[in-house]
Design an enzyme around this catalytic site. Structure first.
Site: not given
Ligand code: BEZ
Length: 249
Positions: A83
């Protein structure tokens, strides 16, 4: 082999472990959440209006859009690696969205307090400030309206949903990516280019089309009309497959 429910529960456990390792420890207690099933939105539907807090103050969505296009996108949570890269990428691409008269707005189901701390990390690591609003949807109001929670993937967090909404507030694209896959935001720009072109001209864009490349003439256009509309001419491979240079270039 895990059942769908077990798969969702397993994903939730690994996600919580990652968040426990990355989120600040002085966070306020999360409010209790009731995730209600929400009706799916479909292409052509009116984009639901809402009022919600954001990093740029409270937003009344339709009023905020004005007569612009909008990209509304959710991600699972603050202080997560993928994210962070996504928000940095959108911030760097903001001039490209502006050029197409598109406003971008992100959403996660974390509180504003988190967003404000995370914005510092985004600026520090991504080479761009958070230059668009991020909705703080801790009560899942918008997530439920837009069906962004897919409980068999994760019980309470949003998946990576994207909605492209036109100035009439009609939903023109919906796509959903899993938490583990960061999105390709150049592809969103490509879709916006296609939508804006095909709203204006009697053409559609073929597979893997990029702006400036040839397009196809709508099958509903007769050849005598096509002769007038496309002075650059066209190649007729089949009566339903006529290729012409992109108009208005
Ligand atoms: C991320 O944004 O890195 C992420 C969010 C939820 C699960 C796996 C990765």
């Amino acid at each position: 082999m895990l059942s769908q429910h077990e798969y969702g529960a397993e994903k939730s456990r690994s996600f919580e472990a990652m968040r426990a390792a990355t989120a600040p420890t002085d966070r306020p207690a999360a409010p209790p959440i009731e995730v209600r099933p929400s009706p799916s939105l479909r292409l052509g539907d009116k984009a639901p209006d809402f009022t919600q807090d954001s990093t740029q103050g409270p937003i009344r969505f339709h009023e905020w859009m004005g007569d612009s296009w909008a990209v509304l996108f959710s991600h699972p949570a603050d202080f997560t690696p993928v994210c962070t890269t996504e928000l940095g990428t959108v911030a760097r691409l903001k001039p490209e969205f502006d050029r197409r008269k598109v406003k971008v707005i992100g959403l996660s189901v974390d509180p504003l307090f988190f967003h404000e701390q995370w914005a510092g990390d985004i600026a520090e690591t991504q080479g761009a400030e958070l230059n668009f609003p991020l909705l703080a949807d801790a009560n899942r109001k918008v997530a439920q309206l837009y069906d962004m929670i897919h409980p068999n993937a994760h019980a309470t967090e949003t998946v990576r949903s994207v909605f492209i909404i036109d100035p009439d507030k009609t939903v023109r694209l919906i796509h959903t990516y899993p938490a583990s896959t960061g999105r390709n935001f150049d592809e969103l720009l490509r879709v916006i280019d296609s939508l804006q072109l095909t709203d204006d001209q009697k053409v559609a864009t073929p597979a893997n089309w990029k702006p400036g490349e040839d397009v196809v003439i709508l099958p509903s256009v007769r050849n005598d009309e096509a002769d007038k509309l496309f002075p650059g001419g066209y190649r007729e491979l089949k009566p339903y497959l006529r290729i012409t240079p992109q108009p208005n270039r």
